[in-house]
Design a protein around this motif. Structure first.
Motif, mmCIF file in Angstrom:
data_model
loop_
_atom_site.group_PDB
_atom_site.id
_atom_site.type_symbol
_atom_site.label_atom_id
_atom_site.label_comp_id
_atom_site.label_asym_id
_atom_site.label_seq_id
_atom_site.Cartn_x
_atom_site.Cartn_y
_atom_site.Cartn_z
ATOM 1 N N ALA B 19 6.479 -52.561 -7.872
ATOM 2 C CA ALA B 19 5.869 -53.038 -9.120
ATOM 3 C C ALA B 19 4.564 -52.309 -9.393
ATOM 4 O O ALA B 19 4.291 -51.886 -10.527
ATOM 5 N N VAL B 20 3.739 -52.133 -8.352
ATOM 6 C CA VAL B 20 2.446 -51.455 -8.530
ATOM 7 C C VAL B 20 2.671 -50.008 -8.964
ATOM 8 O O VAL B 20 2.060 -49.526 -9.924
ATOM 9 N N LEU B 23 4.105 -49.819 -12.577
ATOM 10 C CA LEU B 23 3.088 -50.131 -13.586
ATOM 11 C C LEU B 23 2.072 -48.992 -13.701
ATOM 12 O O LEU B 23 1.625 -48.644 -14.789
ATOM 13 N N ARG B 24 1.742 -48.395 -12.550
ATOM 14 C CA ARG B 24 0.759 -47.311 -12.558
ATOM 15 C C ARG B 24 1.299 -46.081 -13.308
ATOM 16 O O ARG B 24 0.602 -45.477 -14.118
ATOM 17 N N ARG B 26 3.607 -46.079 -15.609
ATOM 18 C CA ARG B 26 3.697 -46.434 -17.031
ATOM 19 C C ARG B 26 2.314 -46.359 -17.692
ATOM 20 O O ARG B 26 2.162 -45.806 -18.777
ATOM 21 N N ASN B 27 1.310 -46.905 -16.989
ATOM 22 C CA ASN B 27 -0.050 -46.879 -17.537
ATOM 23 C C ASN B 27 -0.575 -45.460 -17.674
ATOM 24 O O ASN B 27 -1.243 -45.136 -18.663
ATOM 25 N N ASP B 28 -0.284 -44.610 -16.678
ATOM 26 C CA ASP B 28 -0.742 -43.222 -16.754
ATOM 27 C C ASP B 28 -0.125 -42.514 -17.958
ATOM 28 O O ASP B 28 -0.803 -41.772 -18.671
ATOM 29 N N ARG B 30 0.933 -43.925 -20.696
ATOM 30 C CA ARG B 30 0.356 -44.466 -21.938
ATOM 31 C C ARG B 30 -1.060 -43.979 -22.142
ATOM 32 O O ARG B 30 -1.492 -43.750 -23.272
ATOM 33 N N GLU B 31 -1.789 -43.795 -21.046
ATOM 34 C CA GLU B 31 -3.155 -43.296 -21.161
ATOM 35 C C GLU B 31 -3.158 -41.869 -21.698
ATOM 36 O O GLU B 31 -3.987 -41.510 -22.524
ATOM 37 N N GLN B 33 -0.943 -40.714 -23.634
ATOM 38 C CA GLN B 33 -0.594 -40.861 -25.056
ATOM 39 C C GLN B 33 -1.832 -41.217 -25.876
ATOM 40 O O GLN B 33 -2.013 -40.744 -26.985
ATOM 41 N N VAL B 34 -2.703 -42.072 -25.307
ATOM 42 C CA VAL B 34 -3.918 -42.485 -26.015
ATOM 43 C C VAL B 34 -4.860 -41.301 -26.154
ATOM 44 O O VAL B 34 -5.447 -41.070 -27.212
ATOM 45 N N THR B 40 -0.315 -39.048 -35.867
ATOM 46 C CA THR B 40 -0.049 -40.064 -36.886
ATOM 47 C C THR B 40 -1.350 -40.783 -37.212
ATOM 48 O O THR B 40 -1.973 -41.352 -36.325
ATOM 49 N N LEU B 42 -3.982 -43.643 -38.464
ATOM 50 C CA LEU B 42 -3.918 -45.099 -38.360
ATOM 51 C C LEU B 42 -3.634 -45.729 -39.709
ATOM 52 O O LEU B 42 -3.081 -46.800 -39.795
#
Lengths: 154, 47
Positions: B19-20, B23-24, B26-28, B30-31, B33-34, B40, B42
């Motif tokens: 799980a860790v 999640l890590r 996935r977060n990386d 998404r980060e 992506q940010v 696009t 806003l």
């Protein structure tokens, strides 16, 4: 060695739990930063388990909100409650999960609004992206949902 | 400690670790992506 085995398992699980909580917090923080696309928003609105508040920051006039808006969205022009129509003023809740819908050149209003809501995400591309995706739209004045109808968005 | 108990704890640890790591990762993603926006805007308009 056998005596310390339960302690070892406990310590490993505690470390993993702390890491899991930290990653969960990071995930929640990233949620706010990432913009939603129109299809994702539609998917969320179609899910009855998800409670969302849609706030439309565009002007409340014939060229913007009255022309077309996401069904169930509450008008709050320029993120100012004073600009909202009277029927909408008591329908805007700062502590609810919120999606902001903006128009051209409203980046400043979006940033201001992010501070006003506890949990606000932005619809990427604003109302233009929603219309381009050919998703359902409402026209005309804002009317608060009837309690007997369940108060849903779509 | 009984074998079953030991296996139970090991399975729990493996599940937590998965799980860790999941999640890590996935977060990386998404980060990234940010920090690298797709272009696009806003608020409508041309990307």
């Amino acid at each position: 060695m056998k005596r310390f085995e339960p302690l070892l398992y406990g310590a490993v699980m505690a470390v993993l739990l702390v890491a899991l909580i930290a990653e969960g917090r990071r995930s929640a923080a990233l949620d706010g930063k990432l913009a939603l696309n129109a299809k994702e928003l539609y998917g969320l609105l179609s899910n009855p388990q998800v409670k969302l508040q849609l706030v439309d920051l565009r002007a409340y006039d014939d060229d913007n909100y009255l022309d077309a808006h996401v069904p169930g969205s509450v008008p709050m022009p320029d993120c100012s409650i004073e600009n909202a129509p009277p029927a909408a003023r008591d329908r805007i809740y700062p502590y609810v999960q919120t999606v902001l819908i903006a128009g051209d050149g409203q980046e400043a209003a979006v940033e201001r609004c992010r501070g006003q809501f506890m949990n606000a995400r932005v619809l990427a591309g604003g109302m233009t992206a929603w219309s381009d995706a050919l998703l359902p739209e409402d026209v005309g004045d804002y009317s608060p949902p009837k309690n007997s109808a369940g108060g849903g968005c779509l | 400690m009984k074998l079953q108990v030991r296996l139970f704890f090991l399975a729990l640890i493996v599940a937590l670790l998965a799980a860790v790591v999941g999640l890590r990762v996935r977060n990386d993603a998404r980060e990234a992506q940010v920090s690298q926006p797709t272009g696009t805007p806003l608020a409508g308009g041309t990307p």
